[in-house]
Structure formats: C-alpha cells, structure tokens
Design a protein around this motif. Structure first.
Motif, mmCIF file in Angstrom:
data_model
loop_
_atom_site.group_PDB
_atom_site.id
_atom_site.type_symbol
_atom_site.label_atom_id
_atom_site.label_comp_id
_atom_site.label_asym_id
_atom_site.label_seq_id
_atom_site.Cartn_x
_atom_site.Cartn_y
_atom_site.Cartn_z
ATOM 1 N N PRO A 24 -11.346 20.525 -5.694
ATOM 2 C CA PRO A 24 -10.611 19.540 -6.497
ATOM 3 C C PRO A 24 -9.095 19.753 -6.433
ATOM 4 O O PRO A 24 -8.637 20.859 -6.176
ATOM 5 N N ALA A 25 -8.373 18.670 -6.672
ATOM 6 C CA ALA A 25 -6.918 18.691 -6.578
ATOM 7 C C ALA A 25 -6.317 17.784 -7.643
ATOM 8 O O ALA A 25 -6.956 16.830 -8.092
ATOM 9 N N PRO A 26 -5.088 18.062 -8.052
ATOM 10 C CA PRO A 26 -4.402 17.129 -8.947
ATOM 11 C C PRO A 26 -4.066 15.844 -8.204
ATOM 12 O O PRO A 26 -4.050 15.818 -6.966
ATOM 13 N N ALA A 27 -3.799 14.793 -8.943
ATOM 14 C CA ALA A 27 -3.545 13.484 -8.337
ATOM 15 C C ALA A 27 -2.144 12.993 -8.666
ATOM 16 O O ALA A 27 -1.573 13.327 -9.715
ATOM 17 N N ILE A 28 -1.606 12.191 -7.749
ATOM 18 C CA ILE A 28 -0.307 11.553 -7.959
ATOM 19 C C ILE A 28 -0.449 10.057 -7.720
ATOM 20 O O ILE A 28 -0.949 9.618 -6.678
ATOM 21 N N LEU A 29 -0.047 9.296 -8.693
ATOM 22 C CA LEU A 29 -0.052 7.840 -8.636
ATOM 23 C C LEU A 29 1.274 7.386 -8.032
ATOM 24 O O LEU A 29 2.335 7.589 -8.625
ATOM 25 N N VAL A 30 1.221 6.809 -6.849
ATOM 26 C CA VAL A 30 2.421 6.363 -6.140
ATOM 27 C C VAL A 30 2.646 4.881 -6.457
ATOM 28 O O VAL A 30 1.753 4.060 -6.246
ATOM 29 N N ILE A 31 3.841 4.558 -6.941
ATOM 30 C CA ILE A 31 4.105 3.199 -7.417
ATOM 31 C C ILE A 31 5.042 2.497 -6.443
ATOM 32 O O ILE A 31 6.147 2.956 -6.175
ATOM 33 N N GLN A 32 4.598 1.364 -5.954
ATOM 34 C CA GLN A 32 5.230 0.634 -4.861
ATOM 35 C C GLN A 32 6.626 0.107 -5.164
ATOM 36 O O GLN A 32 7.016 -0.083 -6.321
ATOM 37 N N GLU A 33 7.366 -0.160 -4.085
ATOM 38 C CA GLU A 33 8.599 -0.924 -4.156
ATOM 39 C C GLU A 33 8.233 -2.413 -4.188
ATOM 40 O O GLU A 33 7.075 -2.775 -4.377
ATOM 41 N N ILE A 34 9.230 -3.266 -3.943
ATOM 42 C CA ILE A 34 8.982 -4.706 -3.988
ATOM 43 C C ILE A 34 8.363 -5.239 -2.697
ATOM 44 O O ILE A 34 8.132 -6.442 -2.576
ATOM 45 N N PHE A 35 8.044 -4.335 -1.769
ATOM 46 C CA PHE A 35 7.490 -4.747 -0.475
ATOM 47 C C PHE A 35 5.975 -4.557 -0.392
ATOM 48 O O PHE A 35 5.390 -4.659 0.681
ATOM 49 N N GLY A 36 5.352 -4.278 -1.522
ATOM 50 C CA GLY A 36 3.906 -4.114 -1.541
ATOM 51 C C GLY A 36 3.467 -2.733 -1.099
ATOM 52 O O GLY A 36 4.266 -1.803 -0.976
ATOM 53 N N VAL A 37 2.173 -2.598 -0.853
ATOM 54 C CA VAL A 37 1.613 -1.315 -0.393
ATOM 55 C C VAL A 37 1.768 -1.298 1.136
ATOM 56 O O VAL A 37 0.821 -1.528 1.886
ATOM 57 N N ASN A 38 3.003 -1.030 1.574
ATOM 58 C CA ASN A 38 3.311 -1.103 2.992
ATOM 59 C C ASN A 38 3.266 0.281 3.640
ATOM 60 O O ASN A 38 2.860 1.264 3.012
ATOM 61 N N ARG A 39 3.694 0.358 4.889
ATOM 62 C CA ARG A 39 3.628 1.621 5.621
ATOM 63 C C ARG A 39 4.431 2.712 4.931
ATOM 64 O O ARG A 39 4.002 3.873 4.890
ATOM 65 N N VAL A 40 5.576 2.367 4.350
ATOM 66 C CA VAL A 40 6.375 3.367 3.651
ATOM 67 C C VAL A 40 5.573 4.000 2.513
ATOM 68 O O VAL A 40 5.540 5.224 2.354
ATOM 69 N N MET A 41 4.903 3.188 1.715
ATOM 70 C CA MET A 41 4.117 3.703 0.596
ATOM 71 C C MET A 41 2.894 4.489 1.083
ATOM 72 O O MET A 41 2.558 5.537 0.529
ATOM 73 N N ARG A 42 2.266 3.987 2.132
ATOM 74 C CA ARG A 42 1.097 4.695 2.665
ATOM 75 C C ARG A 42 1.493 6.054 3.241
ATOM 76 O O ARG A 42 0.772 7.039 3.079
ATOM 77 N N ASP A 43 2.657 6.090 3.895
ATOM 78 C CA ASP A 43 3.134 7.367 4.439
ATOM 79 C C ASP A 43 3.435 8.361 3.325
ATOM 80 O O ASP A 43 3.167 9.565 3.464
ATOM 81 N N ILE A 44 4.001 7.886 2.225
ATOM 82 C CA ILE A 44 4.251 8.767 1.083
ATOM 83 C C ILE A 44 2.932 9.350 0.574
ATOM 84 O O ILE A 44 2.831 10.555 0.299
ATOM 85 N N CYS A 45 1.918 8.497 0.460
ATOM 86 C CA CYS A 45 0.605 8.973 0.024
ATOM 87 C C CYS A 45 0.057 10.023 0.992
ATOM 88 O O CYS A 45 -0.457 11.076 0.573
ATOM 89 N N ASP A 46 0.154 9.747 2.276
ATOM 90 C CA ASP A 46 -0.360 10.678 3.276
ATOM 91 C C ASP A 46 0.372 12.018 3.218
ATOM 92 O O ASP A 46 -0.244 13.090 3.341
ATOM 93 N N ASN A 47 1.689 11.965 3.014
ATOM 94 C CA ASN A 47 2.467 13.201 2.916
ATOM 95 C C ASN A 47 2.090 14.003 1.676
ATOM 96 O O ASN A 47 2.008 15.242 1.724
#
Length: 230
Positions: A24-47
């Motif tokens: 198990p691991a702690p979780a982080i809720l990543v909150i999008q910019e005005i461009f939706g759930v785009n590659r930038v947001m997905r990359d942040i999640c992956d990192n």
C-alpha cells in the motif's frame, strides 16, 4: 496506467490513475489546469507514481465536456480552455474532488492518507480542498482567484503549501498583496514567492517554464508530501 470511475450525486466521471510498484501507498489527488486531463497532467501522475504514490487526476470538466485533452500550443486551444474555465463551477468541482479523495482513501492499494496538488485552476481548487475537505495536506501552484477566497482561510486545518509567481499575468499585484497579507501568520499555510516568474513556471514545455524555479518548487513539494503523507 489506467483510469478509474468516480461516482457522485450528479453522476459519474473518469479519472486518470497511476499506481506505484509497491503498495500500500499514500495517494495524491492531482488537480488539472484549464486544459483538461492532458499529457502534462498524466505525466505528473506518472512521476508521482514513480516516487511511490498512488496518483489520480479526475476530469473536472465532465459536466461541460467529458474527456477534454488539449494543450497550450494554439490560440484555438487557449480559447477553448478559457471557455471551459468560464463555464466551470468551483463548488461542484470541489464536490467532485472530495468524491475522488474518498475513493482514493478506500482504494485497495491505499494507506488511507491522501494529499492534493493543483496547478492554475487546480491551484485554486487545492486551496478550496484545504478549506473544505479532510485531505491530509494540499499544494497549490500559482492558483488563480485566491484573493476572493481568503474568507475561507480560517477553515484550513491541515498543512497547505503554496507556490506563487511574482509576475503572474493572471494574478495581479494587488491580488498578490491581498493573498500574502490575508494568509500571513496562518499556522497551517506556507507560501513561497518565485521572483521574476510568470504563471505556469513549472509547466514543462510551457512558454513561461523556468527550470530553476520549477526544480525549487517541486523539491519543496516532494519534501512536503514525504513529511505529511508518510
């Protein structure tokens, strides 16, 4: 990486989900910019997943237009982004984020601890999560409109880390003064100002990306999450 579905009183919406190799691991809720759930947001999640966290970015525009995925590279995309921003209801968005947070607390891979991090629009929403939710900690990158939300600062009972750009074109100087003064001395708020930097200085590939400022902000965020979510 995959998607998850989050249910709320109004329906259901999708969220991008990245899982670490060890749970198990702690979780982080990543909150999008005005461009939706785009590659930038997905990359942040992956990192974040690579750092050992469950990371999830929900689709906050689902009531307006589901699955928005645009960039900051063309005028047409900027126009669409601002149109979506104009139609977005922050109160409904906060409820969607709280529903996502609850899902992450209950996720079978989760330790139950959940923080949030948001950028631009998401930075505003991270502030609202600090004031209105039971998230264990929250991080706001160059949040917009925070000067209008200072009346909610008294409800912030968990640690909030804020990154502000001194030359933010979307946060006027007088608003910055109000934010700094309104939060000065707050026991749960830490505010860093990045002198000479404009909005979205931490968005890799963006027009105002500053590698040095981004590295400093991201290092502070990483240390903050390690301390608050371990």
């Amino acid at each position: 990486m995959t998607k998850m579905t989050v249910s709320c009183p109004d329906g259901a919406f999708s969220a991008y989900l990245a899982l670490p190799t060890k749970t198990p691991a702690p979780a982080i809720l990543v909150i999008q910019e005005i461009f939706g759930v785009n590659r930038v947001m997905r990359d942040i999640c992956d990192n974040l997943a690579a750092q050992g966290y469950i990371a999830c970015c929900p689709d906050l525009f689902w009531r307006i237009e589901p699955e928005v995925d645009i960039t900051d590279k063309t005028e047409a995309e900027w126009n669409k982004a601002f149109e979506l921003f104009g139609k977005f209801d922050p109160d409904k968005g906060t409820e969607d984020l709280k529903a996502t947070l609850a899902s992450l607390r209950d996720h079978p891979a989760s330790t139950g601890k959940v923080g949030s991090v948001g950028y631009c629009l998401g930075g505003k929403m991270a502030f609202l999560m600090a004031a209105r939710s039971d998230a264990d900690c929250n991080v706001s990158y160059y949040g917009v409109g925070l000067d209008e939300l200072l009346g909610e600062a008294g409800s912030i009972s968990k640690p909030l880390l804020m990154h502000m750009a001194s030359e933010d074109q979307f946060v006027p100087k007088d608003a910055q003064v109000k934010i700094r003064e309104g939060l000065k001395g707050h026991p749960n708020v830490t505010l860093h100002v990045y002198e000479g930097n404009d909005h979205a200085f931490a968005r890799e590939g963006g027009a105002h990306y500053d590698a040095q400022a981004a590295a400093a902000a991201n290092a502070r965020t990483a240390a903050f999450f390690k301390q608050q979510l371990s």
